[in-house]
Motif scaffolding. Structure first.
Motif, mmCIF file in Angstrom:
data_model
loop_
_atom_site.group_PDB
_atom_site.id
_atom_site.type_symbol
_atom_site.label_atom_id
_atom_site.label_comp_id
_atom_site.label_asym_id
_atom_site.label_seq_id
_atom_site.Cartn_x
_atom_site.Cartn_y
_atom_site.Cartn_z
ATOM 1 N N ASP A 42 -3.853 1.224 -3.532
ATOM 2 C CA ASP A 42 -5.058 0.622 -4.034
ATOM 3 C C ASP A 42 -5.105 0.387 -5.303
ATOM 4 O O ASP A 42 -5.938 0.446 -6.241
ATOM 5 C CB ASP A 42 -6.208 1.554 -3.604
ATOM 6 C CG ASP A 42 -6.326 1.901 -1.930
ATOM 7 O OD1 ASP A 42 -5.928 0.960 -1.390
ATOM 8 O OD2 ASP A 42 -6.779 2.827 -1.581
ATOM 9 N N THR A 95 -4.341 -0.661 0.333
ATOM 10 C CA THR A 95 -3.111 -1.616 -0.022
ATOM 11 C C THR A 95 -2.030 -0.600 -0.608
ATOM 12 O O THR A 95 -2.318 0.252 -1.454
ATOM 13 C CB THR A 95 -3.418 -2.490 -1.029
ATOM 14 O OG1 THR A 95 -4.788 -3.366 -0.483
ATOM 15 C CG2 THR A 95 -2.546 -3.477 -1.426
ATOM 16 N N GLU A 145 -1.242 -4.411 3.474
ATOM 17 C CA GLU A 145 -2.614 -4.259 3.734
ATOM 18 C C GLU A 145 -2.653 -3.551 4.956
ATOM 19 O O GLU A 145 -2.399 -4.068 6.071
ATOM 20 C CB GLU A 145 -3.476 -5.570 3.639
ATOM 21 C CG GLU A 145 -3.475 -6.057 2.164
ATOM 22 C CD GLU A 145 -4.018 -7.201 1.988
ATOM 23 O OE1 GLU A 145 -4.829 -7.868 3.126
ATOM 24 O OE2 GLU A 145 -3.975 -8.246 1.038
#
Length: 137
Positions: free
Chosen positions: A82, A58, A2
């Motif tokens: 993501d 992410t 992240e």
């Protein structure tokens, strides 16, 4: 991983294990998420996504063996941003017994030899690295 990307160039290592003589790395290079698998300094496989926009992302990499239980067998690597698949590639062969005897597992920088020739150590990540999770199946 992240992460948060700023408006300025925020390249750098997210996670790596190994170095010049074998290993892997997940990093941001020229604004793009990138995974490299280094097979004993003989062959490198790169999996590269599109440039990231500023903000939170992410980055996920998954590897799945495709060649049964054979030590050093190959498989398929997939890069996600993501939650969306952005790139994938076959990795023909893996190192069957060890990555490296003298390298470490690093987060946010590369403390040893570079796993790829497209960056120089320590290759500190220039964005914000909130979390790295490693899951083994």
């Amino acid at each position: 991983a992240e992460i948060e990307i700023g408006k300025d160039k925020t390249d750098g290592m997210l996670a790596t294990q190994g170095g010049r003589f074998g290993g892997w790395g997940l990093y941001i290079h020229e604004g793009r998420p990138k995974f490299v698998y280094n097979l004993a300094n003989l062959k490198r496989t790169f999996i590269v996504g599109e440039p990231l926009s500023p903000g939170a992302h992410t980055i996920r990499y998954e590897f799945e063996y495709k060649d049964g239980t054979k030590l050093g067998g190959g498989g398929h690597g997939t890069l996600f941003v993501d939650g969306k698949k952005v790139a994938d590639s076959r990795i023909d062969q893996t190192m069957g017994y060890r990555i490296s005897l003298d390298e470490t597992f690093d987060i946010g920088a590369d403390a040893g030899e570079p796993v790829s020739e497209d960056y120089h150590v320590p290759f500190d990540f220039g964005g914000k690295l909130n979390k790295v999770v490693v899951k083994l199946k």
